[in-house]
Design a protein around this motif. Structure first.
Motif, PDB file in Angstrom:
ATOM      1  N   TYR A 141       0.583  -1.571  -0.063  1.00 37.73           N
ATOM      2  CA  TYR A 141      -0.138  -0.139  -0.303  1.00 37.73           C
ATOM      3  C   TYR A 141       0.712   1.312   0.226  1.00 37.73           C
ATOM      4  O   TYR A 141       2.349   1.468   0.448  1.00 37.73           O
ATOM      5  N   PRO A 166       1.465   5.760   1.089  1.00 40.04           N
ATOM      6  CA  PRO A 166       0.177   6.427   2.454  1.00 40.04           C
ATOM      7  C   PRO A 166      -0.018   7.691   1.408  1.00 40.04           C
ATOM      8  O   PRO A 166       0.513   8.531   1.139  1.00 40.04           O
ATOM      9  N   THR A 208      -5.463   4.688   2.970  1.00 37.32           N
ATOM     10  CA  THR A 208      -5.364   4.876   3.355  1.00 37.32           C
ATOM     11  C   THR A 208      -6.856   5.855   4.607  1.00 37.32           C
ATOM     12  O   THR A 208      -7.713   5.124   3.990  1.00 37.32           O
ATOM     13  N   THR A 268       0.263   6.435  11.394  1.00 34.93           N
ATOM     14  CA  THR A 268      -0.105   5.047  10.973  1.00 34.93           C
ATOM     15  C   THR A 268      -0.781   5.067  12.543  1.00 34.93           C
ATOM     16  O   THR A 268      -1.310   6.218  12.664  1.00 34.93           O
ATOM     17  N   ILE A 304       4.885   8.670   8.778  1.00 33.27           N
ATOM     18  CA  ILE A 304       5.745   8.293   7.665  1.00 33.27           C
ATOM     19  C   ILE A 304       6.605   9.728   6.842  1.00 33.27           C
ATOM     20  O   ILE A 304       5.864  10.751   6.973  1.00 33.27           O
ATOM     21  N   PRO A 328       8.830   6.406   1.861  1.00 35.29           N
ATOM     22  CA  PRO A 328       8.086   5.454   2.449  1.00 35.29           C
ATOM     23  C   PRO A 328       8.946   4.566   3.266  1.00 35.29           C
ATOM     24  O   PRO A 328       8.947   3.955   3.968  1.00 35.29           O
ATOM     25  N   ARG A 329       9.823   3.451   1.921  1.00 33.49           N
ATOM     26  CA  ARG A 329       9.435   2.312   1.826  1.00 33.49           C
ATOM     27  C   ARG A 329      11.076   1.549   2.525  1.00 33.49           C
ATOM     28  O   ARG A 329      11.303   0.870   3.194  1.00 33.49           O
ATOM     29  N   TRP A 350       8.041  -0.841   7.383  1.00 34.10           N
ATOM     30  CA  TRP A 350       6.637  -1.210   7.887  1.00 34.10           C
ATOM     31  C   TRP A 350       6.182  -1.226   7.786  1.00 34.10           C
ATOM     32  O   TRP A 350       6.044  -1.509   6.549  1.00 34.10           O
ATOM     33  N   LEU A 351       4.401  -1.785   8.325  1.00 36.96           N
ATOM     34  CA  LEU A 351       3.257  -3.073   6.881  1.00 36.96           C
ATOM     35  C   LEU A 351       2.339  -2.806   8.120  1.00 36.96           C
ATOM     36  O   LEU A 351       2.237  -2.053   9.730  1.00 36.96           O
ATOM     37  N   ASP A 357       0.688  -0.256  11.789  1.00 40.33           N
ATOM     38  CA  ASP A 357      -0.839   0.125  10.965  1.00 40.33           C
ATOM     39  C   ASP A 357      -1.302  -1.008  11.170  1.00 40.33           C
ATOM     40  O   ASP A 357      -1.231  -1.982  11.334  1.00 40.33           O
ATOM     41  N   ASP A 375      -0.012  -6.136   5.098  1.00 35.23           N
ATOM     42  CA  ASP A 375       0.467  -4.789   4.167  1.00 35.23           C
ATOM     43  C   ASP A 375       1.505  -4.121   3.876  1.00 35.23           C
ATOM     44  O   ASP A 375       1.290  -3.510   5.350  1.00 35.23           O
ATOM     45  N   LEU A 389       3.802  -1.510   3.318  1.00 37.41           N
ATOM     46  CA  LEU A 389       4.222   0.099   2.887  1.00 37.41           C
ATOM     47  C   LEU A 389       5.216   0.423   1.641  1.00 37.41           C
ATOM     48  O   LEU A 389       6.462  -0.236   2.443  1.00 37.41           O
TER      49      LEU A 389
END
Length: 161
Positions: free
Chosen positions: A61, A63, A68, A75, A81, A86-87, A91-92, A129, A140, A142
């Protein structure tokens, strides 16, 4: 000064329970520990402590509000974020049935290992999240829109570290 100490001693002798109420910072004396009371671990008990992995489906997903809510860069646990990359957070989001807040076994901030997607996406992530309540048994990941990663994977192994 001596008078105050004397009054304090008298109060402690007459009212010993006041020491518990007063919030004294003096630690109580340590109890002696015998070797018989120390826990011992056998190899079979160590296996019981290790966590099991679960099989989930996975997706990615971005952001953004379409994927979202109206605060895409915040989150569910309140973490912010990085908008440019973001990667980099790794995070997930987890479906709610897996999160401790809704009866699961994984808490926000826990590290989990994801295996079975790709060399690029497999690895250790931090749970930050939550997903919509209608989604179950899914992770999911991020990523940013510029990462050009899309997909849906089944039979992904998720292990709490």
């Amino acid at each position: 000064m001596f008078k105050n100490k004397l009054y304090g001693l008298v109060f402690l002798l007459l009212f010993p329970f006041l020491k518990e109420i007063s919030g004294s910072t003096t630690p109580s004396p340590a109890k002696p520990v015998t070797l018989n009371t120390l826990p011992t671990w056998t190899p079979t008990e160590v296996k019981k402590v290790t966590t099991k992995s679960i099989t989930v489906n996975a997706s990615v997903y971005f952001p953004e509000e379409a994927q979202t809510d109206d605060t895409p860069f915040i989150t569910a646990d309140g973490s912010k974020i990085n908008e440019r990359n973001p990667r980099k957070h790794r995070w997930l989001a987890l479906s709610r049935n897996l999160l401790a807040r809704w009866g699961g076994k994984i808490h926000y901030g826990d590290s989990v290992k994801v295996e079975g997607i790709s060399k690029q996406l497999d690895g250790v992530y931090v749970v930050r999240d939550a997903m919509h309540r209608r989604i179950r048994n899914r992770v999911d990941i991020l990523v940013g829109p510029n990462d050009k990663i899309m997909g849906y994977w089944e039979d992904v192994k998720l292990t709490k570290i």
